[in-house]
Design a protein around this motif. Structure first.
Motif, PDB file in Angstrom:
ATOM      1  N   LYS A  84       3.070   1.274  -4.252  1.00 30.48           N
ATOM      2  CA  LYS A  84       3.496   0.430  -3.036  1.00 30.48           C
ATOM      3  C   LYS A  84       3.329   1.195  -1.524  1.00 30.48           C
ATOM      4  CE  LYS A  84       6.689  -2.591  -5.260  1.00 30.48           C
ATOM      5  NZ  LYS A  84       8.042  -2.890  -5.600  1.00 30.48           N
ATOM      6  N   ARG A  89      -4.089  -4.787   7.536  1.00 35.73           N
ATOM      7  CA  ARG A  89      -4.419  -3.749   6.646  1.00 35.73           C
ATOM      8  C   ARG A  89      -6.038  -3.909   6.751  1.00 35.73           C
ATOM      9  NH1 ARG A  89      -3.819  -3.778   0.167  1.00 35.73           N
ATOM     10  NH2 ARG A  89      -4.889  -1.823  -0.094  1.00 35.73           N
ATOM     11  N   VAL A 122      -1.106  -0.090   6.325  1.00 35.36           N
ATOM     12  CA  VAL A 122      -1.109  -1.312   6.899  1.00 35.36           C
ATOM     13  C   VAL A 122      -0.589  -1.230   8.342  1.00 35.36           C
ATOM     14  CG1 VAL A 122       0.251  -3.370   6.794  1.00 35.36           C
ATOM     15  CG2 VAL A 122      -0.307  -2.551   4.669  1.00 35.36           C
ATOM     16  N   ASP A 141      -2.584  -9.978   6.913  1.00 36.42           N
ATOM     17  CA  ASP A 141      -2.595  -8.834   6.095  1.00 36.42           C
ATOM     18  C   ASP A 141      -1.940  -7.728   6.862  1.00 36.42           C
ATOM     19  OD1 ASP A 141      -4.296  -8.278   8.298  1.00 36.42           O
ATOM     20  OD2 ASP A 141      -5.952  -7.823   6.798  1.00 36.42           O
ATOM     21  N   THR A 155      -1.577  -7.557   1.688  1.00 36.75           N
ATOM     22  CA  THR A 155      -0.326  -7.155   1.090  1.00 36.75           C
ATOM     23  C   THR A 155       0.874  -7.952   1.312  1.00 36.75           C
ATOM     24  OG1 THR A 155      -1.026  -4.966   1.352  1.00 36.75           O
ATOM     25  CG2 THR A 155       1.091  -4.861   0.541  1.00 36.75           C
ATOM     26  N   LEU A 185       1.068   0.762   1.675  1.00 36.14           N
ATOM     27  CA  LEU A 185       1.752   0.410   2.950  1.00 36.14           C
ATOM     28  C   LEU A 185       1.422   1.289   3.991  1.00 36.14           C
ATOM     29  CD1 LEU A 185       5.292  -0.806   1.883  1.00 36.14           C
ATOM     30  CD2 LEU A 185       3.627  -2.268   2.807  1.00 36.14           C
ATOM     31  N   ASP A 226       5.267 -11.700   3.549  1.00 36.38           N
ATOM     32  CA  ASP A 226       5.890 -12.362   2.479  1.00 36.38           C
ATOM     33  C   ASP A 226       5.206 -13.672   2.673  1.00 36.38           C
ATOM     34  OD1 ASP A 226       6.939 -14.186   4.500  1.00 36.38           O
ATOM     35  OD2 ASP A 226       8.552 -12.640   4.833  1.00 36.38           O
ATOM     36  N   ARG A 253       4.592  -2.800   6.719  1.00 37.66           N
ATOM     37  CA  ARG A 253       5.531  -3.270   5.748  1.00 37.66           C
ATOM     38  C   ARG A 253       4.648  -4.404   5.063  1.00 37.66           C
ATOM     39  NH1 ARG A 253       6.411  -8.478   7.577  1.00 37.66           N
ATOM     40  NH2 ARG A 253       6.430  -8.826   9.629  1.00 37.66           N
ATOM     41  N   GLU A 254       5.040  -4.949   3.849  1.00 35.05           N
ATOM     42  CA  GLU A 254       4.233  -5.931   3.309  1.00 35.05           C
ATOM     43  C   GLU A 254       4.815  -7.288   3.746  1.00 35.05           C
ATOM     44  OE1 GLU A 254       5.821  -7.237  -0.798  1.00 35.05           O
ATOM     45  OE2 GLU A 254       7.591  -5.696  -0.700  1.00 35.05           O
ATOM     46  N   PHE A 305       4.390  -7.742  -3.356  1.00 35.26           N
ATOM     47  CA  PHE A 305       3.708  -6.850  -4.287  1.00 35.26           C
ATOM     48  C   PHE A 305       3.725  -7.529  -5.728  1.00 35.26           C
ATOM     49  CE2 PHE A 305       4.693  -3.599  -1.132  1.00 35.26           C
ATOM     50  CZ  PHE A 305       3.215  -3.010  -0.868  1.00 35.26           C
TER      51      PHE A 305
END
Length: 240
Positions: free
Chosen positions: A194, A236, A201, A233, A182, A198, A208, A205-206, A185
């Motif tokens: 979203k 995840r 995960v 990831d 992730t 999350l 970058d 958080r996502e 997004f």
């Protein structure tokens, strides 16, 4: 001075990777298809760091365009230290609606272009002292997402290509992969989607694009690592 070729370098992970390599001292050959204006901005930032930058455009779904790109790079860049196959497409389509045109385009860009670009650039890689190829794959290569069958198949093929080329091209050429989860997004994801992702995960958080770029740089600089894929990831893939 080391030289790196990055596909899909105008936006997202490709942009972050190109800039990370520029900061690390690499001269760059950067590719884009549609994101040409964004690619020019990346090039300007890299040149401001004192790097030489060569820009290329090509539709990687077109086999002839892939072959022309490889031939042009062989002629003008006889030695390449690093090739990063980042360009790809990602689309959600239910399995029953994936026609042959969608399937073929997905495989052409995500799998066949890396395959045949590496093949075409092999002379330039072999001319470098310690060449490396890095594939940007996806955790969906091993744990597929719902309604992304053609995408997951393409990334599974790229995962196996990573391992196959590490065996066949070693010891001269190292081949590794980075598998984002992730990370940034897609723009069409709503807030509920979203949050549901999350929740799975462990990092909460996502990621970058810079997270992926740092993994690419790590693999580019590790002389005894080949045939490996690093999941970026947030954990995840542990709980999927």
């Amino acid at each position: 001075m080391s030289k790196a070729f990055v596909t899909g370098a105008g936006i997202r992970v490709g942009r972050a990777t190109a800039l990370a390599l520029a900061h690390a001292g690499y001269d760059l050959v950067l590719h884009a298809h549609a994101s040409v204006d964004a690619l020019e901005e990346v090039a300007a930032q890299a040149r401001a760091l004192g790097r030489q930058v060569d820009l290329r455009t090509a539709d990687l779904s077109d086999p002839d365009a892939v072959d022309r790109l490889a031939a042009a790079l062989r002629a003008e860049h006889p030695a390449l230290d690093l090739v990063v196959h980042n360009a790809g497409i990602f689309e959600r389509v239910p399995f029953a609606r994936i026609d042959r045109a969608r399937y073929r385009r997905m495989q052409a860009i995500n799998l066949e272009a890396p395959f045949f670009l590496t093949q075409g650039l092999l002379p330039s890689l072999l001319a470098a002292p310690a060449p490396c190829v890095i594939h940007v794959t996806d955790i969906a290569a091993e744990r597929p997402y719902d309604e992304y069958a053609h995408y997951s198949v393409s990334k599974a093929g790229l995962l196996m290509l990573t391992r196959a080329l590490a065996v066949e091209l070693g010891p001269k050429v190292r081949v590794n992969g980075v598998a984002p989860g992730t990370v940034a997004f897609p723009p069409d994801y709503d807030e509920a989607t979203k949050q549901s992702i999350l929740a799975r995960v462990p990092m909460g958080r996502e990621g970058d694009p810079e997270d992926v770029a740092r993994a690419v740089l790590f693999l580019a600089q590790q002389p005894y690592v080949t045939g490996q894929v690093i999941n970026v990831d947030g954990g995840r893939s542990v709980v999927l």
